[in-house]
Design an enzyme around this catalytic site. Structure first.
Site: not given
Ligand code: RB5
Length: 146
Positions: A8, A65
């Site tokens: 992400d 992420c």
């Molecule tokens: C995004 O802000 C964040 O929540 C995501 O990258 C991750 O850490 C979720 O588990």
């Protein structure tokens, strides 16, 4: 190896570094996104990577992420996927050797880029030991069928 990779926005910059590193080592990388730092939802990228692994289009998946936690929760919903959140090299080796892990998850807000590369290299270089671990994985597979 054939590797599907996804992130992400929280993992986007780390993914760019990792893809360069793995491509230079001769791995065949498929990037499912995201494609920028714009805010997005990690399950949208966990799903295509996990599916590719479950369908054997990829030998291994890598998901990044912010923490690696959301990615690991989402990827482990796909049958046949054993996603492991790793923040150290020992766990990366152990989860391949003992859990036959097929998706590596990492948190870009948790570890440095250098450690990320070392974790990925260790994970990819380690193979499943089989033996006593097989019956344990079969018990995990049984849980998927409940
Ligand atoms: C995004 O802000 C964040 O929540 C995501 O990258 C991750 O850490 C979720 O588990």
């Amino acid at each position: 190896m054939k590797i599907y990779i996804g992130s992400d926005h929280g993992g986007f910059a780390y993914k760019q570094t990792l893809m360069k590193h793995l491509t230079a080592k001769g791995h065949e990388i498929t990037d499912v996104g995201c494609d920028s730092l714009a805010s997005c939802d990690y399950p949208d990228f966990a799903l295509p990577v996990a599916k590719a692994v479950a369908e054997k289009k990829a030998e291994v998946g890598i998901l990044i992420c912010g923490t690696g936690i959301g990615m690991s929760i989402a990827a482990n919903k796909v049958k046949g996927v054993r996603a492991s959140l790793c923040g150290d090299v020992f766990s990366a080796k152990a989860t391949r050797a003992h859990n036959d892990s097929n998706v590596l998850c990492m948190g870009a807000r948790v570890i440095g880029e250098g450690l990320m590369l070392e974790i990925a290299d260790a994970y990819l270089a380690t193979t499943f030991e089989g033996d006593r671990h097989v019956k344990r994985l079969n018990k995990i597979a049984d849980i998927e069928n409940i």
